[in-house]
Design a protein around this motif. Structure first.
Motif, PDB file in Angstrom:
ATOM      1  N   ARG A  26      -0.359   5.273   0.835  1.00  0.00           N
ATOM      2  CA  ARG A  26      -1.469   6.188   1.143  1.00  0.00           C
ATOM      3  C   ARG A  26      -0.877   7.592   1.163  1.00  0.00           C
TER       4      ARG A  26
ATOM      5  N   GLU B  18      -5.918  10.579  -0.154  1.00  0.00           N
ATOM      6  CA  GLU B  18      -6.846  11.263   0.745  1.00  0.00           C
ATOM      7  C   GLU B  18      -6.785  12.752   0.411  1.00  0.00           C
TER       8      GLU B  18
ATOM      9  N   TYR C  91       0.819  -1.203   0.000  1.00  0.00           N
ATOM     10  CA  TYR C  91       0.000   0.000   0.000  1.00  0.00           C
ATOM     11  C   TYR C  91       0.857   1.258   0.000  1.00  0.00           C
TER      12      TYR C  91
ATOM     13  N   LEU D 198      -6.787   0.488  -7.491  1.00  0.00           N
ATOM     14  CA  LEU D 198      -6.379  -0.908  -7.336  1.00  0.00           C
ATOM     15  C   LEU D 198      -5.422  -1.244  -8.475  1.00  0.00           C
TER      16      LEU D 198
ATOM     17  N   VAL E 253      -1.754  -1.081  -4.268  1.00  0.00           N
ATOM     18  CA  VAL E 253      -2.923  -0.232  -3.986  1.00  0.00           C
ATOM     19  C   VAL E 253      -2.436   1.176  -3.634  1.00  0.00           C
TER      20      VAL E 253
ATOM     21  N   ARG F 175     -16.109  -2.202  -4.489  1.00  0.00           N
ATOM     22  CA  ARG F 175     -14.722  -2.476  -4.835  1.00  0.00           C
ATOM     23  C   ARG F 175     -13.823  -1.276  -4.585  1.00  0.00           C
ATOM     24  N   ASP F 176     -14.207  -0.119  -5.105  1.00  0.00           N
ATOM     25  CA  ASP F 176     -13.300   1.028  -5.026  1.00  0.00           C
ATOM     26  C   ASP F 176     -13.931   2.270  -4.407  1.00  0.00           C
ATOM     27  N   GLY F 177     -15.161   2.150  -3.932  1.00  0.00           N
ATOM     28  CA  GLY F 177     -15.789   3.283  -3.257  1.00  0.00           C
ATOM     29  C   GLY F 177     -16.478   4.285  -4.166  1.00  0.00           C
TER      30      GLY F 177
ATOM     31  N   ARG G 259      -9.350   5.461  -4.281  1.00  0.00           N
ATOM     32  CA  ARG G 259      -8.518   4.257  -4.224  1.00  0.00           C
ATOM     33  C   ARG G 259      -8.233   3.750  -5.627  1.00  0.00           C
TER      34      ARG G 259
END
Lengths: 285, 480
Positions: A85, A125, A83, A139, A121, A175-177, A137
């Motif tokens: 972020r 934000e 990940y 993927l 991923v 899946r991805d919001g 997000r």
């Protein structure tokens, strides 16, 4: 059957199995011994990738529309995939006047082309000047083919972790919001009378501890906007949703007021009333 | 706040106005009776002392008649048939009677619990025997059913599965006590399945037989009983609980729900295991609320051995064992600087289980002063007793299977209130959702029940529900 109802059905059976397991104490319900941590399958790559991330941050801060990179967090341990972020403060004033899509796409492309390896991923934000916040997000591992088609191959030597079943099985907003759809909702809500600012619009997936929902947070002038905001979500294509949640912040130290609408067609007690009021939802429920 | 009406509160047990509190009040009354009787006996002794007073005796010559009259009156008032001594004996007898009644009630409760445990254990064994005896018939009917099932279209199969799930869910909602007894029979059934293994006997419950907790312990051992943990301090993150102090139980649940939503998407696996710590009030007189969400992986076979919030932890907690999640929370609280501080633990599902478990753990309470525990949708009966200094409120939604997994009613303690409300449907999974517990908490806020009011007022008095801006909210991720 939608992905959401599929997950819900699995959860129903899951809870049933737990009841049966505890009721019957079946050893057959137990785990095969000697399971390896799923993070053991994440390639080592550049590990924490401090230098690569620093270079990426420099590149992102030169991207038009980005005011600052506020945070970065790299996670490769305790997770099934690698990940990254990134917290982004954008130069835009509010969701209605800011082209968030093109900025986050440019940032994602910069990450794709960076030396951060592996990168399965990417989570961005995003915050705007008026307090609006959203999470997008990417993927990259699960949708590798699509991204390769769009941006070309990742730098030579890039590695990938196996894609977890949960990502393969999930579809749509689960899946991805559905960041794009939720952003459209935010833009429309910004025009609702009494709404001073939209502070967030997020999709929450179905989980063992909560039902799927579309959550919108607004700052208001004190007007009750819950119904009007819920109507915007109702008329959207975001699905599946069991709940619509509208949080109204008065911009002071008081705790914001949250109103929830239970809209699941089978068990939602508000569904029939809202359907009568606003007509059927534009998507299969 | 829900757009509709608040769910009805079905029952309230325990707490300041619960049965156990009633017993304690009766025993306090008996103690007062005994003190009063003691005072009377002491006062009765004064009669003899008065009559033996030298000056009084000397003066008796001056008025022998009135002296004799006074003597009779004093002795009658102290040792006579209506005197203090007799009254003291009567009061003493009353005190004894009150104590005997309380003892009888307690014995009756205990007997009833023992009987229920024995019955459930026997039910579990009977299920095994019944299954063996009816196995041929079960196999035959299963085969016929499967043959019929396979003739259906995929849509019809899905509809049938949904119908069965709904029927089971409706049954659970309508008869939660049956599910609870069935679960409580798990120990007996397991004993039948693994006779002679010696893994379960003697049970640790009130009976000398295997219990649900023993069954859960065995399952925990089978999946590895791992307690290794890792804690990552994320500091102040965007999202999750807001830096505003809740002003009600409902807002407390909303904060917990926000923490729960930190891993809102399938793509948020890096936030699985997140808990949040909110500072309330100014240093150095601050206190802390710890928000502890529940299970991330509900599959009976853990999908990822990295997750701390999985079924292994659930088995461990129901079995009364240490868990990676519990240890990780303790470490996170130490890292957050909570050592020696007043704290409130707020947990949903597994988070509620671990909250109750930690609050009853002397090693944990030596480090943190746990003033309050709030659980939502959590089995907590496996924690038989909380310290007197800790007050707990347990919220349970009718139709939610998870709080039934302890197989028993929650213990009735004066400092422990269980609130059961009904916002359930035939959908078992949905009944467990945080949104229902937020609505249930709102119903508790609006309730006039004395035990509920007492708990909420105490939270307010202790400063946890004061409203207004709060200190920072720290986030920690706990993994294995």
């Amino acid at each position: 059957m939608t992905a959401g109802s599929g997950r819900l059905a699995r959860m129903r059976w899951g809870v049933g199995i737990i009841v049966v397991c505890l009721a019957m104490g079946l050893a057959a319900c137990s785990n095969p011994l000697g399971q390896q941590p799923s993070s053991a399958r994440v390639p080592t790559g550049c590990g924490g990738c401090e230098a690569e991330i620093a270079a990426l941050v420099t590149a992102i801060e030169q991207t038009p529309g980005v005011r600052a990179v506020t945070t970065t967090r790299r996670t490769t341990k305790g997770v099934p995939q690698a990940y990254l972020r990134i917290g982004l403060s954008l130069a835009g004033k509010d969701v209605g006047s800011t082209d968030i899509t093109s900025v986050v796409d440019a940032v994602a492309e910069a990450a794709w082309r960076s030396g951060v390896n592996p990168l399965d991923v990417l989570v961005l934000e995003v915050t705007l000047a008026d307090g609006y916040r959203e999470v997008e997000r990417f993927l990259l591992g699960a949708d590798r083919d699509a991204y390769e088609e769009r941006w070309g191959a990742r730098p030579a030597g890039s590695e990938w972790s196996p894609v977890p079943d949960e990502q393969v099985g999930a579809a749509g907003c689960e899946r991805d919001g559905c960041a794009d759809l939720m952003r459209d909702i935010a833009r429309e809500v910004a025009r609702v009378a009494g709404v001073e600012a939209v502070l967030g619009a997020a999709y929450v997936s179905d989980s063992p501890t909560n039902s799927s929902s579309a959550d919108v947070t607004v700052r208001t002038d004190g007007t009750d906007v819950a119904d009007a905001v819920a109507e915007v979500v109702w008329r959207s294509r975001v699905t599946p949703i069991t709940l619509i949640s509208v949080t109204a912040d008065l911009g002071d130290d008081s705790f914001p007021e949250t109103t929830t609408f239970q809209v699941d067609p089978d068990i939602g007690r508000d569904h029939d009333r809202l359907e009568e009021q606003w007509g059927p939802r534009p998507v299969e429920e | 706040m829900s757009s509709g009406t608040l769910p009805p509160i079905e029952s309230v047990s325990g707490g300041s106005h619960g049965v156990q509190a009633g017993y304690e009040q009766m025993l306090a009354l008996a103690e007062r009776y005994e003190r009063q009787a003691g005072d009377f006996v002491e006062m009765a002794g004064l009669g003899a002392k008065v009559m033996a007073n030298g000056d009084l005796l000397e003066s008796s010559i001056l008025s022998p008649g009135s002296f004799a009259d006074a003597e009779v009156q004093v002795l009658d008032a102290t040792t006579g048939v209506n005197g203090l001594t007799v009254r003291a004996t009567g009061i003493e007898a009353d005190a004894l009677a009150v104590r005997a009644v309380v003892a009888a009630f307690k014995a009756s409760d205990s007997l009833s619990r023992h009987a229920m445990e024995m019955l459930d254990n026997a039910l579990g064994k009977l299920l095994f025997v019944g299954t063996i005896v009816t196995l041929p018939a079960l196999l035959a009917s299963g085969g016929i059913s499967y043959a019929y099932y396979s003739t259906l279209s995929p849509e019809e199969q899905e509809a049938l599965k949904a119908q069965i799930a709904e029927n089971l869910g409706q049954f659970l909602h309508d008869h939660p006590e049956v599910a609870q007894h069935l679960i409580n029979g798990g120990g007996g059934l397991l004993e039948s399945l693994v006779p002679g293994l010696g893994l379960l006997n003697p049970g640790d419950g009130p009976i000398d037989q295997a219990t649900t907790n023993d069954a859960a312990r065995l399952l925990a051992l089978l999946v590895g009983n791992d307690t290794d943990y890792s804690v990552t301090d994320l500091g102040d993150v965007d999202g999750g609980a807001r830096a505003t102090t809740p002003g009600s139980l409902e807002q407390l649940m909303q904060q917990l729900s926000a923490t729960n939503d930190l891993d809102a998407s399938e793509a948020d696996a890096d936030m699985h295991g997140a808990i949040q710590v909110q500072q309330v009030g100014e240093k150095p007189h601050e206190r802390y609320i710890v928000y502890i969400p529940g299970t991330d992986d509900m599959g009976p076979i853990p999908a990822s051995s990295d997750l701390a919030r999985d079924m292994e932890t659930n088995y461990q907690l129901i079995g009364g064992m240490d868990s990676a999640y519990g240890r990780g929370i303790e470490q996170a609280m130490v890292q957050a600087g909570l050592t020696g501080k007043d704290v409130m633990l707020v947990g949903h599902s597994q988070g509620g289980m671990v909250s109750a478990s930690l609050a009853a753990d002397p090693d944990f309470t030596r480090q943190f002063n746990v003033q309050h525990v709030v659980t939502a949708g959590a089995p907590t009966a496996q924690v038989p007793s909380l310290p007197d200094s800790t007050h707990a409120i347990h919220l349970e939604n009718r139709g939610d299977a998870v709080p039934l997994l302890d197989g028993e009613d929650n213990p009735d303690q004066p400092n422990r209130t269980t609130v059961k409300f009904d916002e359930g449907s035939s959908d078992v999974a949905d009944n467990h959702g945080m949104n229902h517990y937020t609505n249930g908490a709102a119903a508790a806020d609006a309730s006039t029940n004395a035990s509920i009011r007492s708990e909420i007022d105490r939270m307010r008095d202790d400063g946890y529900l004061s409203g207004g801006a709060s200190g920072p909210v720290q986030t920690f991720v706990i993994t294995r």
